[in-house]
Design an enzyme around this catalytic site. Sequence first.
Site, short mmCIF file in Angstrom:
data_model
loop_
_atom_site.label_atom_id
_atom_site.label_comp_id
_atom_site.label_asym_id
_atom_site.label_seq_id
_atom_site.Cartn_x
_atom_site.Cartn_y
_atom_site.Cartn_z
N TYR A 83 -2.95 -12.70 2.78
CA TYR A 83 -2.64 -12.31 1.40
C TYR A 83 -1.44 -13.09 0.82
O TYR A 83 -1.62 -13.99 0.00
CB TYR A 83 -2.31 -10.82 1.33
N TYR A 107 -12.29 -14.41 3.10
CA TYR A 107 -11.27 -13.39 3.34
C TYR A 107 -10.80 -13.44 4.79
O TYR A 107 -11.62 -13.50 5.72
CB TYR A 107 -11.83 -11.99 3.03
N LYS A 124 0.81 -1.22 0.00
CA LYS A 124 0.00 0.00 0.00
C LYS A 124 0.84 1.27 0.00
O LYS A 124 0.36 2.33 -0.39
CB LYS A 124 -0.97 0.00 1.18
C1 LIG Z 1 -3.79 -5.20 0.25
C2 LIG Z 1 -2.86 -6.34 0.17
C3 LIG Z 1 -2.80 -7.15 -0.99
C4 LIG Z 1 -3.73 -7.02 -2.14
O1 LIG Z 1 -3.44 -5.92 -2.95
P1 LIG Z 1 -4.64 -5.17 -3.68
O2 LIG Z 1 -4.00 -4.04 -4.35
O3 LIG Z 1 -5.61 -4.79 -2.60
O4 LIG Z 1 -5.27 -6.15 -4.63
C5 LIG Z 1 -1.87 -8.16 -1.02
N1 LIG Z 1 -1.05 -8.38 0.03
C6 LIG Z 1 -1.08 -7.64 1.14
C7 LIG Z 1 -0.17 -7.98 2.24
C8 LIG Z 1 -1.99 -6.58 1.25
O5 LIG Z 1 -2.01 -5.86 2.37
#
Ligand SMILES: *Cc1c(COP(=O)(O)O)cnc(C)c1O
Length: 332
Positions: free
Chosen positions: A289, A263, A49
């Site tokens: 993730y 999720y 991010k």
């Molecule tokens: C937000 C996030 C993602 C996903 O990325 P997006 O741009 O939201 O699709 C992947 N890995 C981590 C650790 C994240 O925080």
Amino acid sequence: MLFSRYPRVRLAHLPTPLEPLERLSARLGGPRLLVKRDDCTGLATGGNKTRKLEFLVGEALAQGADTLITVGAVQSNHVRQTAAAAARCGLHCEVLLERRVPDTPADYERTGNVQLDRLCGAVVHFRDGGVDMLAEAEELAGRLAAQGRRPYVIPGGGSNPVGALGYALAAFEIVGQLAEREIVVDRIVHATGSTGTQAGLLAGLHAMNVRIPVLGICVSRPEAQQVPLVHDLAQRTADLLGATTPVPREVVTVDDRFVGPGYGRTTPATVEALRLAAREEGLLLDPVYSGKAMAGLISLIREGAIPAGETVLFVHTGGAAALPAYLEELDA
Ligand SMILES: *Cc1c(COP(=O)(O)O)cnc(C)c1O
């Protein structure tokens, strides 16, 4: 450069390293694996991010904002990086956390990313799962504006065209690093959630006319929902970069088989992937993730969908800050 017309604040340690995963590749008997270390962007433990926030906070400051408002799940990495970005830029920060994950342990709303949100000075609000979080954020913005503040609302995951510019720029960085080292990559694999990462990468590759397949491993939605969302954002991001041809729909590929019960909920394959990465490479993934994305990559290698002769770049998007919130699942 295409990007220089958009205001940007430097928040990330760039370029992030691109490293081989030799022991993991050997252990899997599979393709040559490389990792793009976007977990090392540096802001309050880093993550993907931060690249988006460089452009989002750039726009906020250009508009004279004094407060960042954003939304996410309780253990959102995006929210934690936004809280840290606000601190770095001398802005107030208020965040809305959605109770999206059922049956969480007692500490889930205090530890991990929530602890870091508060440590960085963000005001934390909770909301029930399923509410319209962006509407809640706009409502809060209205209340703060009525008190004389100048809020700037960042959508979940920072995934709008301005945020996705961060990943379009990352595509340029990746292609540059690969060219410098004379590495040809057959595909890029990463976790896809709010879509900005994949959309930005695709928009950047489109702008360079480079055709490296990008596979998003879904962490929340089914493929039929994720693909149009990624495609739409990739197109709108490409438009910001002045694209003269449309982003083809076929370049958007995702795999939704590794989401598991939903999720933020772990699967046995995710726990195995976390352990393998940690024990073979000292690489910390997360259960929501990057661990799911690695579980997907491992499964695709084992089923032969990714042949042993390939070179694969795994984008490590971060997330290890959430590990304390998943103590029970990972206790071994
Ligand atoms: C937000 C996030 C993602 C996903 O990325 P997006 O741009 O939201 O699709 C992947 N890995 C981590 C650790 C994240 O925080």
